[in-house]
Design an enzyme around this catalytic site. Sequence first.
Site, mmCIF file in Angstrom:
data_model
loop_
_atom_site.group_PDB
_atom_site.id
_atom_site.type_symbol
_atom_site.label_atom_id
_atom_site.label_comp_id
_atom_site.label_asym_id
_atom_site.label_seq_id
_atom_site.Cartn_x
_atom_site.Cartn_y
_atom_site.Cartn_z
ATOM 1 N N ASN A 63 0.783 -1.232 0.000
ATOM 2 C CA ASN A 63 0.000 0.000 0.000
ATOM 3 C C ASN A 63 0.817 1.285 0.000
ATOM 4 O OD1 ASN A 63 -2.563 -1.167 -0.125
ATOM 5 N ND2 ASN A 63 -2.555 -1.585 2.052
ATOM 6 N N GLU A 127 -2.854 -0.706 -7.906
ATOM 7 C CA GLU A 127 -4.227 -0.865 -7.436
ATOM 8 C C GLU A 127 -4.868 0.513 -7.341
ATOM 9 O OE1 GLU A 127 -5.999 -3.495 -3.900
ATOM 10 O OE2 GLU A 127 -4.981 -1.701 -3.174
ATOM 11 N N TRP A 217 -10.016 -7.531 12.217
ATOM 12 C CA TRP A 217 -9.291 -7.060 11.029
ATOM 13 C C TRP A 217 -7.793 -7.052 11.298
ATOM 14 C CZ3 TRP A 217 -6.344 -2.470 10.913
ATOM 15 C CH2 TRP A 217 -5.748 -2.204 9.662
ATOM 16 N N ARG A 248 -14.907 -2.915 6.241
ATOM 17 C CA ARG A 248 -14.497 -4.160 5.597
ATOM 18 C C ARG A 248 -15.735 -5.018 5.300
ATOM 19 N NH1 ARG A 248 -10.747 -1.505 4.976
ATOM 20 N NH2 ARG A 248 -8.552 -1.876 5.466
ATOM 21 N N ASP A 351 -7.925 -12.095 -3.805
ATOM 22 C CA ASP A 351 -7.768 -10.950 -2.910
ATOM 23 C C ASP A 351 -7.924 -11.390 -1.459
ATOM 24 O OD1 ASP A 351 -7.446 -8.205 -2.283
ATOM 25 O OD2 ASP A 351 -9.620 -7.954 -2.150
ATOM 26 N N HIS A 388 -1.174 2.323 9.567
ATOM 27 C CA HIS A 388 -2.249 2.352 8.570
ATOM 28 C C HIS A 388 -2.878 3.741 8.593
ATOM 29 C CE1 HIS A 388 -5.626 0.858 6.174
ATOM 30 N NE2 HIS A 388 -4.970 -0.278 6.000
ATOM 31 N N SER A 435 2.863 -1.847 5.309
ATOM 32 C CA SER A 435 3.878 -2.888 5.487
ATOM 33 C C SER A 435 5.239 -2.451 4.957
ATOM 34 C CB SER A 435 3.432 -4.184 4.806
ATOM 35 O OG SER A 435 3.266 -3.990 3.403
#
Length: 626
Positions: A63, A127, A217, A248, A351, A388, A435
């Site tokens: 990400n 993405e 999560w 989510r 995914d 995040h 990450s």
Amino acid sequence: MPMNFETVEVTTDFLIVGGGMAACGAAVEASYWAKKNGLKVTLVDKAAMDRSGAVAMGLSAINQYLGVGKGKNTVEQYVEYVKNDLMGIARDDLVYNIARHVDGTVHLFEKWGLPIWKNDDGDYVNEGRWQIMINGESYKVIVAEAAKNALGMDNIYERVFIIEPLLDGDRIAGAVGFSVRENKFYVFKAKAVLACMGGAVGVFKPRSTGEGLGRSWYPPFSTGSSAYFTIRAGAEMTCQEVRFIPVRFKDAYGPVGAWFLLFKSRAISAIGGEYMVERRDELQNWAPYGLVKPIPANLRNYLGMLDVSEGKGPLLMMTNEAIAKLADAYKDDPKAFKKKMKELESEAWEDFLDMTISQALLWAATNTAPEEKSSEIAAAEPYFIGSHSGASGAWVSGPEDIAPAEYFWGYANMTTVKGLFAAGDASGASSHKFSSGSHAEGRIAAKAAIKFIVENNTQPNVDAAKVEELKAATYKPLEIYEANKDFTTDPEVNPAYIKPKMFMFRLQKLMDEYVGGVSANFSTNKPSLDRAVELLKFMKEDAEKLAAADLHELMRCWENIHRMWQAESHVRTVMFREETRWPGYYFRADAPKMDEENWLCFVNLKWDPATAQWDVFKKPVIRLFG
């Protein structure tokens, strides 16, 4: 359970506590610089590195990747994106420092064997603007292998739970913990320590209860140890009021990023309205951040929550519509259309299989074919995470070449405690590192820590009496259980002690009802927060009566103590910030608007080990770009 526990002492130069992405990055970087300076590096992890940390199950995308060499993005643009997404609250210097190094880390991942999607031109498949697709089921295994090769297994201690810091005056001196598999108490003595033990889950009551208990999560084994360790060492903390609530796929917490960004799917209410369109005017109330693109994550949450509050739920992801649109270009060629549909269906399942297998199981169990029907999405319970879209963590020094004087005190990523560094979910105010950025930040912190050791190359003193005191406290729950277990016919229910699961339920109920959890519609106010502080005081008293029947339960006892401290730091900072800055993460019903004049600042706090008192205060947001 025998009460004879061997004390194992390990003396090292640099101690890395944790085994996730930041720890693995630190291991690789520290090993390189330590070898040049004749230093020893040691890593200790509660789990096993191959499947430790937030990437344990894998990921379907990286990400944070800028692709700076391609000329599409700049580091300054990433900084702007991050501070807008956090409603103006971010450390430009920390975000910049991670962003300028992250591409190199991603290239290392590929070199180590991580499969990254590429198009016909050989470029990575994006993405979204900052995200690239990977085949990531073994992502963590690949990254951990490089770390283990760099360190050597003789310098790695797995299945050892670090619970308390050791101090020598104002300097870190090491850490203590216990094996969750053997009767061994560990004392690590070090000249510098890097805290990277993850964020926190289980502080709030989860949506998944009963047979779904433990499903979340964020990894259930991340229990606030980073915050506990740095707070107990006396480090200044930041953004403890910023919890993260991801939207989510409901009940199994499957990722929605690929559906929104790659598949271009819409989310709607149960009666068909697209809340991101119908409620767009609401974004004006949160200007200037509500008017930027992409819309901040908390505001996207908030618009959906407004629909649910008005009885328009559940919310649905239009997976069938998205797949149909992507395949539409092939409709004139039945063979090509069928092939494309199969490809998209495969990507949809992959995914989940890459990172949230339980969601694939739930789809299968409920006969959900994503190409045929929509699937329910929902806001999860709150989590504490510095990597995040949250920002909670330690207040750390920025890099020397770019940090303003107020943000720099000698070594990058060092906390306000001498020799104690933080990275990944342990460091605050530097969101959206995910990450790859956490791995890069681990490398940054490790290099700075080795420099610190070279320039402060003395072994701190460790008080032997303090170590014995900590050892006694560590195993006290076992003694309490052994002394009292036969008083009742059911050892789970006993007036002399509380078991860790019951303690966890009590904490989660408290936080859920009074601090803006799911059942309170993520809303709170000062009277509720005052009540939470009062009940947390009782919990601290009751923590002295935690009981464990074995080493596994002992781990659970200490995890809950760590969670409790994360909870208290959150309550105190939410109470201090008298505004609503992150609707969609939490709402202060008694201060329902954003106040840029008084609250465009960091809220920091510090616990004093000498007095056991909390101090909460403001720190300025200093803009370096834009």
